[in-house]
Design an enzyme around this catalytic site. Sequence first.
Site, PDB file in Angstrom:
ATOM      1  NE  ARG A 152      -2.581   0.880   3.565  1.00  0.00           N
ATOM      2  CZ  ARG A 152      -3.277   0.609   4.678  1.00  0.00           C
ATOM      3  NH1 ARG A 152      -4.526   0.141   4.581  1.00  0.00           N
ATOM      4  NH2 ARG A 152      -2.748   0.793   5.865  1.00  0.00           N
ATOM      5  CE  LYS A 171      -2.767   4.502   7.174  1.00  0.00           C
ATOM      6  NZ  LYS A 171      -4.219   4.615   7.413  1.00  0.00           N
ATOM      7  CD  GLU A 209     -12.015   5.662   4.098  1.00  0.00           C
ATOM      8  OE1 GLU A 209     -11.556   4.980   5.022  1.00  0.00           O
ATOM      9  OE2 GLU A 209     -11.355   5.958   3.089  1.00  0.00           O
TER      10      GLU A 209
END
Length: 341
Positions: free
Chosen positions: A82, A184, A220
């Site tokens: 990620r 992220k 989210e």
Amino acid sequence: MEKKNIDWGSLGFGYVKTDYRYVSNFKNGSWDEGALTTDDQITLSECACVFQYAQTVFEGMKAYTTEDGRTVVFRPDLNAERMVNSALRLQMPAFPKERFLDAVEQTVRANLNAVPPYGSGATLYLRPFMFGSNPVIGVKPADEYQFRIFATPVGPYFKGGAKPITIRVCDYDRAAPNGTGHIKAGLNYAMSLYAIVDAHNQGYDENMYLDSKTRTNVEETGGANFLFVTKDGKVVTPKSDTILPSITRRSLVHVAKEYLGLEVEERVVPFEEVKDFAECGLCGTAAVISPVGKIVDHGKEICLPSGMNEMGPVTKKLYDTLTGIQMGRIEAPEGWIKVIE
Ligand SMILES: *Cc1c(COP(=O)(O)O)cnc(C)c1O
């Protein structure tokens, strides 16, 4: 291993300096070999790209002491992958996956005295991050970068059991279509700070973000993915290109299917449908699952049947199974647990 003199049970989620961190620098087109250091300070040019144009990405993961006394890290390969994806999206050089895994191992091994003991509820939180470090004033990516991992012991997320939280549907957006919601990056958090402080001021624990294009589908919160349970016991989790692919959520989906034999739907979840769900939880590394008891949409309350006192029964089973796997009480799927020798 002599442990640090820390009252593990009373730790919160805050930074506690540990002895070692891992640092590698990227210069002239390549990463240096990297090393552990005791120096917790970073000195940079005032014009470093990270300060001017927020060129920085991060990860979050945990090391645990298992029931049989081993020190383990949960699925660090997924954090490594990620972080590569996050870096490439911000035009940063990837830190190679094998090197990431080695750096995690070195950081945990060097800080074994800060890995909380089994049963304390505390864990060693690992924060890998990377930033553009040389001066940049005309808008462009940096040429030099630093990759770093520090470790900090963190307390049990829920002291005295998980209490369901109250969240609100948020009028601010988190992620644009074709934007950066799936990586992220600190930039996604910087712009969510106003909304979370506002939510807290209004008495809510978290924001539920809807998709910013149609504002009809559940995305989210600022830092956790949703997982719902239908009244007939199916697990439903939103699918969208603009949510961050939570490793906890992906692991819970596997647990639901393979350990608990539940049906799982990963699909678009219209907000309209939320009032019909039986349970709701937020998934992320910090808490594993935080149960949601109430969702408020501009004054209209949706009270989940699971109530405000405890986790719903399916959420609880998912939570107990995944934490059991992490703590070594339940056999893990192949490759999920990296043992630090
Ligand atoms: C980190 C993060 C999550 C949770 O991901 P995990 O891998 O489960 O910790 C969810 N949403 C956002 C926006 C995040 O940054």
